[in-house]
Write a protein that holds these residues in place. Structure first.
Motif, PDB file in Angstrom:
ATOM      1  N   ASN A   1       0.845  -1.209   0.000  1.00 53.89           N
ATOM      2  CA  ASN A   1       0.000   0.000   0.000  1.00 53.89           C
ATOM      3  C   ASN A   1       0.878   1.257   0.000  1.00 53.89           C
ATOM      4  OD1 ASN A   1       0.569   0.761   2.827  1.00 53.89           O
ATOM      5  ND2 ASN A   1      -0.769  -0.949   3.366  1.00 53.89           N
ATOM      6  N   GLY A   2       0.242   2.399  -0.126  1.00 53.04           N
ATOM      7  CA  GLY A   2       0.972   3.660  -0.239  1.00 53.04           C
ATOM      8  C   GLY A   2       1.672   4.061   1.051  1.00 53.04           C
ATOM      9  N   THR A   3       1.097   3.687   2.190  1.00 50.46           N
ATOM     10  CA  THR A   3       1.715   4.027   3.471  1.00 50.46           C
ATOM     11  C   THR A   3       3.031   3.265   3.646  1.00 50.46           C
ATOM     12  OG1 THR A   3      -0.550   4.175   4.324  1.00 50.46           O
ATOM     13  CG2 THR A   3       1.227   4.288   5.935  1.00 50.46           C
TER      14      THR A   3
ATOM     15  N   THR B   1      -2.615  17.180   4.980  1.00 48.32           N
ATOM     16  CA  THR B   1      -2.395  15.960   4.205  1.00 48.32           C
ATOM     17  C   THR B   1      -3.142  14.839   4.896  1.00 48.32           C
ATOM     18  OG1 THR B   1      -0.756  14.399   3.275  1.00 48.32           O
ATOM     19  CG2 THR B   1      -0.234  15.344   5.409  1.00 48.32           C
ATOM     20  N   PHE B   2      -3.218  13.684   4.247  1.00 52.14           N
ATOM     21  CA  PHE B   2      -3.814  12.497   4.860  1.00 52.14           C
ATOM     22  C   PHE B   2      -2.847  11.977   5.924  1.00 52.14           C
ATOM     23  CE2 PHE B   2      -4.558   7.751   4.347  1.00 52.14           C
ATOM     24  CZ  PHE B   2      -5.712   7.739   5.115  1.00 52.14           C
TER      25      PHE B   2
ATOM     26  N   ALA C   1      -1.604   9.262   6.668  1.00 49.68           N
ATOM     27  CA  ALA C   1      -0.581   8.286   6.283  1.00 49.68           C
ATOM     28  C   ALA C   1       0.796   8.940   6.149  1.00 49.68           C
ATOM     29  CB  ALA C   1      -0.955   7.607   4.974  1.00 49.68           C
ATOM     30  N   THR C   2       0.821  10.192   5.695  1.00 48.12           N
ATOM     31  CA  THR C   2       2.105  10.881   5.521  1.00 48.12           C
ATOM     32  C   THR C   2       2.826  10.957   6.869  1.00 48.12           C
ATOM     33  OG1 THR C   2       0.916  12.258   3.912  1.00 48.12           O
ATOM     34  CG2 THR C   2       3.191  12.877   4.388  1.00 48.12           C
TER      35      THR C   2
ATOM     36  N   MET D   1       3.608  16.720  -0.574  1.00 48.13           N
ATOM     37  CA  MET D   1       2.467  15.891  -0.982  1.00 48.13           C
ATOM     38  C   MET D   1       1.697  16.676  -2.031  1.00 48.13           C
ATOM     39  SD  MET D   1      -0.899  15.013  -0.850  1.00 48.13           S
ATOM     40  CE  MET D   1      -1.831  15.792   0.463  1.00 48.13           C
TER      41      MET D   1
ATOM     42  N   ASP E   1       5.354  12.367  -1.672  1.00 50.28           N
ATOM     43  CA  ASP E   1       4.137  11.585  -1.481  1.00 50.28           C
ATOM     44  C   ASP E   1       3.230  11.885  -2.682  1.00 50.28           C
ATOM     45  OD1 ASP E   1       1.768  10.413  -0.814  1.00 50.28           O
ATOM     46  OD2 ASP E   1       1.702  11.161   1.246  1.00 50.28           O
TER      47      ASP E   1
ATOM     48  N   ALA F   1       0.916   9.874  -3.743  1.00 51.17           N
ATOM     49  CA  ALA F   1      -0.210   8.933  -3.614  1.00 51.17           C
ATOM     50  C   ALA F   1      -1.417   9.393  -4.425  1.00 51.17           C
ATOM     51  CB  ALA F   1      -0.608   8.787  -2.149  1.00 51.17           C
ATOM     52  N   GLU F   2      -1.606  10.716  -4.494  1.00 51.49           N
ATOM     53  CA  GLU F   2      -2.813  11.267  -5.124  1.00 51.49           C
ATOM     54  C   GLU F   2      -2.563  11.732  -6.559  1.00 51.49           C
ATOM     55  OE1 GLU F   2      -4.234  14.270  -2.377  1.00 51.49           O
ATOM     56  OE2 GLU F   2      -4.470  12.784  -0.786  1.00 51.49           O
TER      57      GLU F   2
ATOM     58  N   SER G   1      -0.039   5.441  -4.455  1.00 50.49           N
ATOM     59  CA  SER G   1      -1.018   4.567  -3.798  1.00 50.49           C
ATOM     60  C   SER G   1      -2.043   4.102  -4.826  1.00 50.49           C
ATOM     61  CB  SER G   1      -1.733   5.314  -2.674  1.00 50.49           C
ATOM     62  OG  SER G   1      -2.898   4.598  -2.272  1.00 50.49           O
TER      63      SER G   1
ATOM     64  N   ASN H   1      -4.948   2.541  -3.619  1.00 52.01           N
ATOM     65  CA  ASN H   1      -6.116   2.262  -2.792  1.00 52.01           C
ATOM     66  C   ASN H   1      -7.386   2.445  -3.640  1.00 52.01           C
ATOM     67  OD1 ASN H   1      -7.339   1.641  -0.312  1.00 52.01           O
ATOM     68  ND2 ASN H   1      -7.707   3.811   0.098  1.00 52.01           N
TER      69      ASN H   1
ATOM     70  N   LYS I   1      -8.302   5.938  -5.110  1.00 50.13           N
ATOM     71  CA  LYS I   1      -7.306   6.697  -5.871  1.00 50.13           C
ATOM     72  C   LYS I   1      -7.607   6.641  -7.376  1.00 50.13           C
ATOM     73  CE  LYS I   1      -4.773   8.288  -2.465  1.00 50.13           C
ATOM     74  NZ  LYS I   1      -4.881   7.542  -1.268  1.00 50.13           N
TER      75      LYS I   1
ATOM     76  N   GLY J   1      -2.719  -1.178  -2.638  1.00 50.81           N
ATOM     77  CA  GLY J   1      -1.399  -1.295  -3.260  1.00 50.81           C
ATOM     78  C   GLY J   1      -0.679   0.026  -3.270  1.00 50.81           C
TER      79      GLY J   1
HETATM   80  C1  PLP Z   1      -3.929   7.554  -0.065  1.00 45.17           C
HETATM   81  C2  PLP Z   1      -2.817   8.298   0.515  1.00 45.17           C
HETATM   82  C3  PLP Z   1      -1.702   7.647   1.112  1.00 45.17           C
HETATM   83  C4  PLP Z   1      -1.574   6.211   1.425  1.00 45.17           C
HETATM   84  O1  PLP Z   1      -2.182   5.305   0.756  1.00 45.17           O
HETATM   85  P1  PLP Z   1      -2.618   3.843   1.198  1.00 45.17           P
HETATM   86  O2  PLP Z   1      -2.386   3.083  -0.056  1.00 45.17           O
HETATM   87  O3  PLP Z   1      -4.063   3.949   1.572  1.00 45.17           O
HETATM   88  O4  PLP Z   1      -1.761   3.365   2.310  1.00 45.17           O
HETATM   89  C5  PLP Z   1      -0.647   8.429   1.523  1.00 45.17           C
HETATM   90  N1  PLP Z   1      -0.662   9.755   1.414  1.00 45.17           N
HETATM   91  C6  PLP Z   1      -1.709  10.409   0.880  1.00 45.17           C
HETATM   92  C7  PLP Z   1      -1.647  11.883   0.796  1.00 45.17           C
HETATM   93  C8  PLP Z   1      -2.828   9.713   0.430  1.00 45.17           C
HETATM   94  O5  PLP Z   1      -3.862  10.393  -0.089  1.00 45.17           O
END
Ligand code: PLP
Length: 387
Positions: A73-75, A99-100, A102-103, A161, A187, A189-190, A211, A213, A216, A223
């Protein structure tokens, strides 16, 4: 009323017929069934299989990164990327407050500390100008490393991010990181499909992460991936995310404590099919942006976030930005739109306000705090209109 006006503009773009319009939905209209079926038919559903290799190759090709390593996953991708960038226990890592979570969590997993920095209106990402000013007062460079004069901790990295797909001002940010000697891990992810002056986001720093997810731009169920142009780091990333096993036909030898962060073949199969459709999907999202932009052009109090100059955004989540005079209206707008069956959402609660992160270092964050009260995400799925 502002809120009624917004509901009617959204309806004019999205149509009146649907009962509920989600914020973001995945679309599976390509080879998803075929590729997943192939995994089942061949029994290659788990940790090895051709789709993992293909997904990594396709990702590298699409983003222009020299290397891509698929992970769970993205994290996890961000945690490993930071580790490979040299982040160690008790280091500080600059991240935006907007930010989300996870960062921040990925920093915490390494026993390092998030240090929150200011966002800017233009990109919704970190502000290189405020950061430089802040560093001039709190940072000290000693033997090629950056230290926080207040806490004594080393500052080893920054994680820009790319908010909702809009690229951060990377040239300015890379210059600050270079002057103050810390690493850049993006990051992204988005922002799969977003470009900063022709370069794909996630390929401008030492490492970048994606990411996949379910919410996304494209999904593998769950993933993520690590991007880098550095071959040694790519080899290490693959090694430590696959239990650090030394390749051998039958022996189990591991040379460091690795992680089981690999992406299963089943998920990679979905990813390969999704990537084939990505260009088409990005086109639909861009078209949707233009429809929204046009529809909201009649309202002076609200604008829709547009890609920064020189950048191409993937328009992952379309975003309304309220004029500062309307901060008090945000929740009324959220309530009216959701009641009308149009899913909308505020931006995240700023991370420095959350219990696990309230003790962390931070700069003054007036822009982040204002943006928190003025951003509203609106329906953004690529199947809302057709390219
Ligand atoms: C979705 C997201 C992540 C992490 O993604 P996961 O795959 O859900 O672990 C990290 N940072 C940001 C900013 C995100 O939007």
């Amino acid at each position: 009323m502002i809120k009624d006006e917004i509901v009617s503009i959204l309806k004019s773009v999205l149509g009146n017929g649907k009962e509920f319009i989600p914020l973001h939905e995945p679309v599976f209209n390509g080879n998803e069934w075929n590729y997943v079926k192939e995994c089942l038919d061949t029994t290659f559903v788990s940790s090895v299989g051709k789709f993992v290799d293909r997904f990594e190759k396709d990702l590298a090709e699409f983003t222009g990164a020299k290397h891509a390593v698929a992970v769970v996953n993205g994290t996890a991708a961000l945690q490993i990327a930071l580790k490979l960038a040299g982040v160690e226990e008790n280091d500080e890592v600059f991240i935006p407050s907007l930010t989300f979570i996870a960062t921040a969590n990925s920093v915490s997993y390494l026993k390092a500390h998030p240090h929150f920095i200011e966002n800017e209106e233009k990109t919704l990402g970190v502000s290189p100008t405020s950061l430089r000013e802040y560093l001039n007062s709190i940072a000290e460079v000693r033997s090629g490393q950056c230290f926080n004069k207040k806490t004594g901790n080393r500052i080893s990295a920054i994680v820009p991010m790319h908010t909702f797909g809009h690229p951060v001002a990377m040239d300015e940010l890379l210059a600050v990181a270079n002057d103050f000697h810390f690493k850049v891990v993006e990051d992204a992810a988005e922002s799969l499909g977003s470009y900063y002056f022709g370069k794909h986001t996630g390929t401008l720093g030492l490492l970048g992460t994606l990411s996949f997810n379910g919410n996304k731009t494209i999904t593998t169920g769950g993933g993520g991936a690590i991007l880098t142009n550095n071959k040694e780091l790519a080899i290490l990333a693959k090694h430590i995310t696959t239990t650090a096993k030394i390749p051998h036909p039958w022996e189990y030898t591991h040379d460091v404590i690795g992680y089981n962060y690999r992406l299963p073949n089943l998920n990679a199969a979905l990813g390969c099919a999704q990537l084939e459709k990505l260009p088409e999907l990005l086109e639909s999202k861009r078209k949707l942006f233009h429809l929204y932009e046009n529809a909201f052009s009649t309202m002076a109090e609200v604008k829709i976030q547009k890609e920064p100059n020189g950048c191409k955004s993937n328009y992952w989540l379309q975003t309304l930005v309220l004029k500062p005079s309307l901060v008090g209206e945000r929740d009324n707008i959220l309530s009216a739109t959701n009641s009308a069956g149009i899913m909308t959402r505020p931006a995240w609660t700023l991370l420095h306000k959350l219990k696990p992160y309230s003790h962390c270092s931070k700069m003054n964050l007036p822009v982040s705090e204002s943006l928190e009260m003025r951003l509203i995400n609106i329906p953004s799925s690529s199947n809302l209109i057709h390219a």
